[in-house]
Motif scaffolding. Sequence first.
Motif: not given
Lengths: 238, 494
Positions: A160, A203, A205-207
């Motif tokens: 992201h 920091g 986020p991962l998807t």
Amino acid sequence: MVEEATVMSPDQPTGQADAASRQRVLATITGALSDVSPGPEPERTETTAEKISRPAGPAASGDVIGLFAERCADYGATVVRLSSGRATAEAARMLVDRGVRRIALPAGLLAEAGPALTNSGIEIVKDDPPLASAELDQLDGVVTACRVAIAETGTLVLDHSVNQGRRALTLVPDLHLCLVRGNQVVPDVPQAISRLYPSILAGLPLTWVSGPSATVDIELTRVEGVHGPRTLLVVIAE
Amino acid sequence: MNPRIGPDQPAVPTGSAKPAPALPFPAAARRELANPQLRANLRKATSTIQAKRALRQAETPDWQELRSAAAAIKDRTLRHLDHYLLQAEAALIEAGAQVHWAATADEANAIVTTLVKRTGADEVVKVKSMATQEIDLNEALAKAGIAAWETDLAELIVQLGHDTPSHILVPAIHRNRAEVREIFLAEMRLNGAPAPPDLTNDPQELAAAARVHLREKFLRAKVGISGGNFLVAETGTLVIVESEGNGRMCLTLPQTLISVVGIEKLVPTFQDLEVFMRLLPRSSTGERMNPYTSMWTGVTPGDGPQEVHVVLIDAGRGKALAEPTARPMLRCIRCSACMNACPVYQKVGGHAYGSVYPGPIGIVLTPQLRGFGAAQTRSLPFACTLCAACADVCPVKIPLPDLIVHQRNKAARHKQREPRPHLETLAIAGAGWAFRRGWHLGLVGRLTSLAGRLAGSRTAIGPLPWPASAWTRARDLPVPARRTFRQWWKKQQS
């Protein structure tokens, strides 16, 4: 030192009761572990992740990108491999073929993919200022890049950052087209984890995305498309 | 638009489950076995998942090394749990999250209720979570007038059907498509967007109805509630592994996110996830990877919830930690492979266990968390043939048969300490008397050989009246030998 950093301040939401519970939980655990030899740092002598034999199976050798394409398509995604010069034009064609007219495009992808999409008559909506969830719901789809692709499992991982947009962007619209560069494909999960570590430290986020949204909750019949995008298109540029 | 909320109407889902008081396992199993639809669904489900899991295991050449590594990582974490909890807490606070601690289920429920009330919201959207089920969070929220909407398709079926889950991975496994259609048609309109009146039995259509029904809830939700599959101590990163995207919706769209995480969910480093991300999807659904995994570290400015809470719960885990023999049960990553492999679970299904954790891990974990005081929890460790199929498939190598025997031992000791004598305790005391002296055994032998001669040509004794019925209602009692070994020996010598 760790202790000091974590003392609850009085304006913490649940206040005093929380701090008392914290002490009780920690005291229970410390009491329960009386058989473990104390020490400042946990020992790391047992078999751990690093000791595991690295790339095994089909990912160990040969066509890693081909394996990724095959395994990603296994989940019901549409995957194409192209030379890098043709990737955005082909992406635009795939979208037009599916009747897509309005898409979101992250700021970091405007220069790379914007012209080809606009030339195909697709309207680009910027997420700046951030679109409301209801507005995202009205879009036909979204085009993003990714951080890493994993051959072993056919997985795309987004962190992201600026060419992938915030998480809601690739979640609410019903179609997601992901542009993957050949050098982003790694053979297996351990190598992906290593490459993703800097994103985690930053920091971000991962998807992890492995095919379109799916469920087997009714009689174990696989149904594609519950809440996430029902169509996943992947364009690999080499 | 939202028929649920009226000025004097409590904002609770009409489908919130009201579980009946749990029967001891043998009685509950008999009740469940009488349902042929359930048996057919279970047979299909468990055999399908097992075959897929075996396929994925076969194509992973380092499978056994992965299992050993996972067990070692979890053991090390548990042996230094206090250290890693403090590390995780510090990392979470550093990343903008607020950390809360709950020693008991009630404390956890009180914390979550307070946090939700503080936002002013009267509803929350929920990601499927074993921890929140274990502590009965939905019921606690309902009491405070807060509606908790389950968003996993199977959990939605369970919630709308006024039902309880029967499997930890596919909780509505006991329902067939016709039943799901009936539930959706009757209940969706009472809880929000109605199901289309021409809805058919087609799973594709049923899933589409759920998509429409839940989408309005996702888009308006102010608060999301989740559990956590893993919590990375080093960075404070939380991991949610899911399939449908309902998890991503709950984790991303609301302004406030509350994650309820058991203290055993920690892994020390981000690198350790390379082991679990290969083991969990393959063990759980038999896929190389599940459709969606979310990882987030506290608050990400401009992306997702800007108020992030993590509630760390003990609720009996610390007690399990105190027994070195019982400790390995805390390695569990809730994949459900053990229940699919279990010949008992395959027949009776999840409801017979009267607990959110059924199957082999359930019969170990439930009495540990709830204690051995009730006949129901004491009956659970005996719902097992000790065949060890579960131990073979467990991705974190939990020695389930050993733990089950350990729990049986605790159940037996608990019975001995009770003032009211149990039949079993009396029977064992009788056996103790018989074996204490040679002449005791001789006397018993003469009595049984007499019984054997009276039995005539029969080879087995059928149902007997109480108290022998406790044994004979489920088993045949072989006819005792007409001649004891001593009598035979005497004859040989003469």
